[in-house]
Design a protein around this motif. Structure first.
Motif, PDB file in Angstrom:
ATOM      1  N   CYS A  69       0.986  -0.687  -0.145  1.00  0.00           N
ATOM      2  CA  CYS A  69      -0.186   0.002  -0.180  1.00  0.00           C
ATOM      3  C   CYS A  69       0.280   1.408   0.184  1.00  0.00           C
ATOM      4  O   CYS A  69       1.945   1.483  -0.031  1.00  0.00           O
ATOM      5  CB  CYS A  69      -0.996  -0.543   1.061  1.00  0.00           C
ATOM      6  N   PRO A  89      -3.296  -0.596  -4.726  1.00  0.00           N
ATOM      7  CA  PRO A  89      -3.635  -1.029  -5.639  1.00  0.00           C
ATOM      8  C   PRO A  89      -4.955  -2.331  -5.608  1.00  0.00           C
ATOM      9  O   PRO A  89      -5.887  -1.898  -6.827  1.00  0.00           O
ATOM     10  CB  PRO A  89      -2.588  -1.926  -5.654  1.00  0.00           C
ATOM     11  N   TRP A  93      -8.774   2.689   0.592  1.00  0.00           N
ATOM     12  CA  TRP A  93      -7.901   3.514   1.027  1.00  0.00           C
ATOM     13  C   TRP A  93      -8.877   3.493   2.503  1.00  0.00           C
ATOM     14  O   TRP A  93      -9.647   2.908   2.974  1.00  0.00           O
ATOM     15  CB  TRP A  93      -8.723   5.245   0.471  1.00  0.00           C
ATOM     16  N   VAL A 115      -8.968   6.335  -6.671  1.00  0.00           N
ATOM     17  CA  VAL A 115      -7.680   5.458  -6.939  1.00  0.00           C
ATOM     18  C   VAL A 115      -7.347   4.790  -8.082  1.00  0.00           C
ATOM     19  O   VAL A 115      -8.483   4.367  -8.441  1.00  0.00           O
ATOM     20  CB  VAL A 115      -7.123   5.108  -5.590  1.00  0.00           C
ATOM     21  N   SER A 116      -6.494   5.078  -9.140  1.00  0.00           N
ATOM     22  CA  SER A 116      -6.629   4.230 -10.489  1.00  0.00           C
ATOM     23  C   SER A 116      -4.991   3.648 -10.218  1.00  0.00           C
ATOM     24  O   SER A 116      -3.766   3.970 -10.474  1.00  0.00           O
ATOM     25  CB  SER A 116      -6.767   5.473 -11.704  1.00  0.00           C
ATOM     26  N   VAL A 117      -4.976   2.105 -11.221  1.00  0.00           N
ATOM     27  CA  VAL A 117      -4.045   1.598 -10.698  1.00  0.00           C
ATOM     28  C   VAL A 117      -3.908   0.775 -12.859  1.00  0.00           C
ATOM     29  O   VAL A 117      -4.761   0.666 -13.408  1.00  0.00           O
ATOM     30  CB  VAL A 117      -4.278   0.024  -9.906  1.00  0.00           C
ATOM     31  N   GLN A 119      -0.359  -1.699 -14.521  1.00  0.00           N
ATOM     32  CA  GLN A 119       0.622  -2.584 -14.029  1.00  0.00           C
ATOM     33  C   GLN A 119       0.798  -3.243 -15.531  1.00  0.00           C
ATOM     34  O   GLN A 119      -0.090  -4.013 -15.940  1.00  0.00           O
ATOM     35  CB  GLN A 119      -0.315  -3.903 -13.353  1.00  0.00           C
ATOM     36  N   THR A 125       1.142   1.029 -11.130  1.00  0.00           N
ATOM     37  CA  THR A 125       1.214   2.832 -11.513  1.00  0.00           C
ATOM     38  C   THR A 125       0.445   2.310 -10.614  1.00  0.00           C
ATOM     39  O   THR A 125      -1.098   2.306 -10.993  1.00  0.00           O
ATOM     40  CB  THR A 125       1.514   3.454 -12.872  1.00  0.00           C
ATOM     41  N   VAL A 126       0.593   3.948  -8.885  1.00  0.00           N
ATOM     42  CA  VAL A 126      -0.948   3.673  -8.404  1.00  0.00           C
ATOM     43  C   VAL A 126      -1.352   5.373  -9.012  1.00  0.00           C
ATOM     44  O   VAL A 126      -0.448   6.472  -7.989  1.00  0.00           O
ATOM     45  CB  VAL A 126      -1.166   3.239  -6.906  1.00  0.00           C
TER      46      VAL A 126
END
Length: 186
Positions: A69, A89, A93, A115-117, A119, A125-126
């Motif tokens: 995290c 990820p 939160w 929050v977007s992820v 990979q 990338t977060v």
């Protein structure tokens, strides 16, 4: 109206931690118009070894540090209070407020961050956008940016802009090492 203030930094692995196959964690931090903070964490390395929670409903959750995290601490220099945000990820939160160093912890009533992820094979990338309560767009913020990286083998490494002497402690004053400057403009 405030202009956007953007800073790029690299987190350091705590000397008592094994990096867990991570080569680097770089972060872009932006203090935008209206007081929002945008963070982009980029983790580079052996991602296949990491313990990353599966995607979940993007809701508040405790214990996010048990997996990989990302964290943000925001200090209030008017007193000793500070805020802590955790981003997983998975999209989950957490947000807490403290009245002093590790005391007076309470859930922070806060607007849910976005929050977007993304990979790829070697880069996680977060991206996070959050709104700090009671922050005017013309206020400088001292922040601590950090990450907890958990591996599938059970190892945990601690990454931050700065570390105090001794054990990892993201709550310590030494970790609030970045000033996001509000800039007034016409």
């Amino acid at each position: 109206m405030a202009n956007i203030s953007m800073t790029e930094v690299s987190l350091m692995c705590h000397p008592q931690s094994d990096s867990g196959g991570i080569a680097a964690i770089d972060v872009t931090a932006t203090l935008g118009q209206g007081g929002e903070i945008k963070l982009v964490y980029r983790v580079t390395g052996a991602l296949e070894a990491l313990k990353i929670a599966d995607p979940a409903i993007p809701d508040r959750a405790d214990g996010l540090w048990k997996n990989t995290c990302f964290e943000l601490f925001v200090e209030n220099f008017e007193d000793k209070s500070y805020l802590e945000y955790n981003f997983a990820p998975s999209g989950q939160w957490a947000a807490y407020q403290f009245s002093g160093y590790r005391v007076g912890m309470a859930q922070l009533e806060a607007r849910a961050p976005i929050v977007s992820v993304a990979q790829s094979v070697h880069v996680l990338t977060v991206s996070v956008t959050l709104y700090v309560p009671d922050t005017a767009p013309d206020v400088d913020l001292w922040v601590g940016i950090s990450a907890v990286v958990a591996t599938k083998s059970g190892e945990i490494s601690y990454w931050a802009l700065a570390h105090p002497a001794g054990s990892p402690d993201f709550h310590h004053k030494d970790c609030f090492a970045l000033k996001l400057e509000a800039r007034s403009g016409a």
